[in-house]
Design a protein around this motif. Structure first.
Motif, PDB file in Angstrom:
ATOM      1  N   ARG A  62       5.188 -10.310  19.192  1.00 19.61           N
ATOM      2  CA  ARG A  62       3.890 -10.983  19.191  1.00 19.61           C
ATOM      3  C   ARG A  62       2.728 -10.008  19.061  1.00 19.61           C
ATOM      4  N   GLN A  63       2.985  -8.740  19.354  1.00 20.89           N
ATOM      5  CA  GLN A  63       1.921  -7.750  19.291  1.00 20.89           C
ATOM      6  C   GLN A  63       2.431  -6.435  18.695  1.00 20.89           C
ATOM      7  N   PRO A  64       2.721  -6.430  17.398  1.00 16.53           N
ATOM      8  CA  PRO A  64       3.142  -5.187  16.750  1.00 16.53           C
ATOM      9  C   PRO A  64       2.063  -4.117  16.880  1.00 16.53           C
ATOM     10  N   LYS A  65       2.521  -2.860  16.990  1.00 21.92           N
ATOM     11  CA  LYS A  65       1.592  -1.745  17.138  1.00 21.92           C
ATOM     12  C   LYS A  65       1.761  -0.762  15.981  1.00 21.92           C
ATOM     13  N   TYR A  66       0.661  -0.387  15.375  1.00 21.09           N
ATOM     14  CA  TYR A  66       0.653   0.604  14.303  1.00 21.09           C
ATOM     15  C   TYR A  66       0.737   1.976  14.952  1.00 21.09           C
ATOM     16  N   ILE A  67       1.782   2.762  14.605  1.00 16.96           N
ATOM     17  CA  ILE A  67       2.011   4.002  15.332  1.00 16.96           C
ATOM     18  C   ILE A  67       2.030   5.265  14.479  1.00 16.96           C
ATOM     19  N   ALA A  68       2.243   5.156  13.173  1.00 16.11           N
ATOM     20  CA  ALA A  68       2.339   6.377  12.374  1.00 16.11           C
ATOM     21  C   ALA A  68       2.103   6.080  10.902  1.00 16.11           C
ATOM     22  N   ALA A  69       1.781   7.136  10.153  1.00 25.10           N
ATOM     23  CA  ALA A  69       1.603   7.021   8.704  1.00 25.10           C
ATOM     24  C   ALA A  69       1.989   8.332   8.047  1.00 25.10           C
ATOM     25  N   VAL A  70       2.507   8.231   6.832  1.00 23.75           N
ATOM     26  CA  VAL A  70       2.857   9.414   6.051  1.00 23.75           C
ATOM     27  C   VAL A  70       2.317   9.214   4.637  1.00 23.75           C
ATOM     28  N   GLU A  71       1.454  10.102   4.193  1.00 24.95           N
ATOM     29  CA  GLU A  71       0.927  10.017   2.838  1.00 24.95           C
ATOM     30  C   GLU A  71       1.979  10.515   1.855  1.00 24.95           C
ATOM     31  N   THR A  72       2.138   9.808   0.752  1.00 25.33           N
ATOM     32  CA  THR A  72       3.124  10.203  -0.253  1.00 25.33           C
ATOM     33  C   THR A  72       2.477  10.264  -1.639  1.00 25.33           C
ATOM     34  N   ALA A  73       3.014  11.124  -2.479  1.00 22.32           N
ATOM     35  CA  ALA A  73       2.479  11.294  -3.826  1.00 22.32           C
ATOM     36  C   ALA A  73       2.544   9.989  -4.600  1.00 22.32           C
ATOM     37  N   CYS A  74       1.427   9.561  -5.128  1.00 25.06           N
ATOM     38  CA  CYS A  74       1.327   8.322  -5.905  1.00 25.06           C
ATOM     39  C   CYS A  74       1.562   7.079  -5.063  1.00 25.06           C
ATOM     40  N   GLY A  75       1.453   7.212  -3.754  1.00 26.21           N
ATOM     41  CA  GLY A  75       1.596   6.063  -2.873  1.00 26.21           C
ATOM     42  C   GLY A  75       3.030   5.633  -2.670  1.00 26.21           C
ATOM     43  N   SER A  76       3.189   4.386  -2.232  1.00 26.16           N
ATOM     44  CA  SER A  76       4.526   3.812  -2.039  1.00 26.16           C
ATOM     45  C   SER A  76       4.512   2.402  -2.597  1.00 26.16           C
ATOM     46  N   HIS A  77       5.056   2.260  -3.808  1.00 23.92           N
ATOM     47  CA  HIS A  77       5.134   0.923  -4.393  1.00 23.92           C
ATOM     48  C   HIS A  77       6.210   0.120  -3.677  1.00 23.92           C
ATOM     49  N   THR A  78       7.383   0.721  -3.539  1.00 22.77           N
ATOM     50  CA  THR A  78       8.458   0.149  -2.725  1.00 22.77           C
ATOM     51  C   THR A  78       9.071   1.273  -1.906  1.00 22.77           C
ATOM     52  N   HIS A  79       9.964   0.905  -0.988  1.00 26.20           N
ATOM     53  CA  HIS A  79      10.679   1.918  -0.218  1.00 26.20           C
ATOM     54  C   HIS A  79      12.044   1.361   0.179  1.00 26.20           C
ATOM     55  N   THR A  80      12.941   2.256   0.528  1.00 22.12           N
ATOM     56  CA  THR A  80      14.308   1.886   0.891  1.00 22.12           C
ATOM     57  C   THR A  80      14.736   2.694   2.103  1.00 22.12           C
ATOM     58  N   LEU A  81      15.284   2.016   3.111  1.00 22.68           N
ATOM     59  CA  LEU A  81      15.748   2.701   4.318  1.00 22.68           C
ATOM     60  C   LEU A  81      17.184   3.186   4.128  1.00 22.68           C
ATOM     61  N   VAL A  82      17.426   4.430   4.546  1.00 20.78           N
ATOM     62  CA  VAL A  82      18.763   5.012   4.519  1.00 20.78           C
ATOM     63  C   VAL A  82      19.099   5.460   5.935  1.00 20.78           C
ATOM     64  N   PRO A  83      19.944   4.728   6.650  1.00 23.29           N
ATOM     65  CA  PRO A  83      20.263   5.096   8.038  1.00 23.29           C
ATOM     66  C   PRO A  83      21.060   6.387   8.104  1.00 23.29           C
ATOM     67  N   ASP A  84      20.831   7.156   9.165  1.00 19.86           N
ATOM     68  CA  ASP A  84      21.554   8.408   9.388  1.00 19.86           C
ATOM     69  C   ASP A  84      21.954   8.479  10.851  1.00 19.86           C
ATOM     70  N   GLY A  85      23.004   7.730  11.198  1.00 16.09           N
ATOM     71  CA  GLY A  85      23.415   7.648  12.595  1.00 16.09           C
ATOM     72  C   GLY A  85      22.373   6.893  13.400  1.00 16.09           C
ATOM     73  N   LYS A  86      22.231   7.262  14.668  1.00 17.72           N
ATOM     74  CA  LYS A  86      21.283   6.583  15.546  1.00 17.72           C
ATOM     75  C   LYS A  86      20.009   7.395  15.785  1.00 17.72           C
ATOM     76  N   LYS A  87      19.996   8.622  15.275  1.00 17.64           N
ATOM     77  CA  LYS A  87      18.853   9.492  15.578  1.00 17.64           C
ATOM     78  C   LYS A  87      17.731   9.395  14.559  1.00 17.64           C
ATOM     79  N   ASN A  88      18.091   9.208  13.287  1.00 16.09           N
ATOM     80  CA  ASN A  88      17.079   9.245  12.235  1.00 16.09           C
ATOM     81  C   ASN A  88      17.245   8.111  11.235  1.00 16.09           C
ATOM     82  N   VAL A  89      16.154   7.789  10.584  1.00  4.88           N
ATOM     83  CA  VAL A  89      16.158   6.898   9.430  1.00  4.88           C
ATOM     84  C   VAL A  89      15.430   7.631   8.316  1.00  4.88           C
TER      85      VAL A  89
END
Length: 498
Positions: free
Chosen positions: A183-210
């Motif tokens: 009910r109350q999402p919080k904006y917590i981080a941002a990463v600037e990328t070259a030419c922006g981000s038109h789309t993105h895809t998540l690739v899981p790497d165990g439980k520590k990183n995405v």
């Protein structure tokens, strides 16, 4: 009020093609400048006109039952439209979808919406988050939600304003939210990328990183943060317990030769200057990239250093490689072609069944010697009016063992369920669509994405809101036994290893 109809026979009347890519998408956003220029169909632009003769032809087709009437709903007998939730506070263009438990997340050019879908016939709006920045492609993993910004903004906040991409201080890229409290999402981080981000895809790497594979394109010498060559993707590493430490860890070059040169060498084909979308199959360490003028197959065994296995082009019928979907057996890939940039009426007899279609490719061979081998095209044959923007767009697998089934959005072509078990002879087995929004101008509307999730089809309609449908067909019924905890369609799960 919109009426509901079951199947009716639609004769394959010849409906002429609208000129070029007229009638590009108009949104409610004020931003008009993007460092990474979106697809023509994703960018604010003027709508094209439709001639009096084309309008008359469409009215005759409606009267004759060849196409649905304005805003009329038609569908095959094996699919039911359970409900539609109109847009609420966010009036911009609806975009992609993600799912988690009993929740559906819908991206919108103005931000994103969270729905409670525990009762599919009666979805409830849980939260509406205002955070403008086209196109707000959306994914979710655990307590984290990821949002793509592909328009040049004054800063990385949710109160930013449009700013020319020629200004060095402009920002675009990835935003990360904490959605542990729906009910109350919080904006917590941002990463600037070259030419922006038109789309993105998540690739899981165990439980520590995405890892986040960021697709963007269309560089320009005048853009300080998006200069050519832009021949790869940005890879962001996000520590799950410390997402504020998310950072870019690599920008692998996918096109060392520059990619497809486009016109004039290949007329009508987009020049490759990056990727539009990537789908990964983590259980097989595979990814498929739809990259403007090229289709890719690559290994993600080392997620920070993807390795190209094969690359294909179709310089006869494909104009813009838009998205990709694996079958569950990881021996096929369906690539979509966004002919007309998502801004033209391309589902008609004049364009034909091979341009603006899906391309079905078998994956043959083993390991690094695997090849993408073209087998056939698939395109809906329900011809649309000249006022209807129709294009192959986002879809997902329907998990049935022994069959390759897919549900797919086609903008105003509606939603198609089709079978490509035989790669050479794909066939549609169910459909749902609305009639034209209007007949006097080319309009972009209809489903942006259509995905199968836990027994139902969910669709984000660009103009109409959020739709829920139910398939009732012996060929697809076994999929109801597959229950997922989470679904990002571009991070395909192993449906049967559960």
């Amino acid at each position: 009020m919109t009426s509901l109809h079951t199947t009716r026979v639609r004769r394959r009347r010849r409906l002429g093609a609208v000129a070029a890519a007229a009638g590009l998408l108009a949104t409610l956003l004020t931003a008009t400048t993007a460092a990474a220029t979106p697809d023509p169909g994703d960018a604010p632009a003027e709508r094209g006109s439709v001639t009096k003769s084309e309008q008359a032809e469409a009215r005759a087709a409606i009267t004759g039952g060849d196409i649905p009437g304005v805003d009329e709903i038609v569908h095959s007998s094996n699919i039911k439209h359970l409900t539609n939730v109109p847009k609420g506070a966010l009036k911009g263009t609806n975009t992609d979808l993600a799912f988690q438990g009993k929740y559906a997340y819908v991206g919108n050019y103005d931000g994103f919406v969270i729905y409670d879908i525990s009762k599919p016939k009666k979805p409830k709006t849980v939260a509406q988050v205002l955070c403008p920045g086209s196109q707000n492609d959306i994914s979710v993993s655990g307590n984290l939600l990821f949002l793509s910004t592909d328009s040049s903004r004054s800063d990385d906040s949710c109160s930013s304003t449009s700013q020319p991409a020629t200004e060095k201080s402009s920002w675009e890229g990835m935003k990360i939210f904490d959605v542990s409290n729906k009910r109350q999402p919080k904006y917590i981080a941002a990463v600037e990328t070259a030419c922006g981000s038109h789309t993105h895809t998540l690739v899981p790497d165990g439980k520590k990183n995405v890892y986040v594979y960021v697709s963007s394109y269309a560089p320009h010498e005048t853009f300080p943060d998006c200069k050519p060559p832009h021949d790869g993707i940005s890879i962001i590493k996000v520590p799950v317990k410390a997402p504020q430490k998310a950072r870019i860890v690599n920008f692998p070059v996918l096109f060392p030769d520059g990619g497809n040169p486009g016109a004039p060498e290949n007329p009508g084909v987009s020049k490759t200057t990056g990727c539009h979308d990537i789908t990964v199959l983590p259980s097989k360490d595979l990814a498929a990239g739809a990259c403007m003028g090229d289709g890719l197959l690559f290994s993600i065994e080392d997620p920070e250093h993807p390795k190209i296995i094969d690359r294909v082009q179709d310089n006869v019928n494909f104009a813009f490689w838009h998205s990709a979907t694996f079958n569950q057996g990881a021996n096929k890939v369906v690539f979509t072609d966004e002919l007309g940039g998502g801004g033209a009426a391309t589902c008609n007899e004049e364009i034909g069944p091979e341009r603006g279609a899906d391309g079905i490719y078998d994956i043959v061979g083993k390991g690094d010697k695997r090849k993408l081998v073209f087998r056939s095209y698939f395109k809906i044959d329900r011809h649309q009016a000249d006022a209807e923007v129709c294009v192959a767009h986002n879809g997902s697998i329907i998990p049935v063992k022994g069959r390759d089934l897919m549900v797919q959005a086609w903008y105003q072509g509606g939603i198609s369920v089709w079978d490509f078990t035989n790669s050479a002879k794909p066939e549609e087995i169910a459909f749902f669509e609305r009639g034209p929004v209007t007949l006097d101008q080319v309009t972009t509307a209809g489903p942006w994405s259509a995905y199968y999730y836990n027994g139902h089809i969910y669709s984000s309609d660009i103009a109409k809101g959020f739709d829920v449908l139910k398939l009732e067909d012996r060929r697809t019924d076994p999929a109801e036994r597959v229950e997922l905890d989470e679904l990002n369609a571009q991070t395909q799960p192993d449906y049967f290893d559960r």
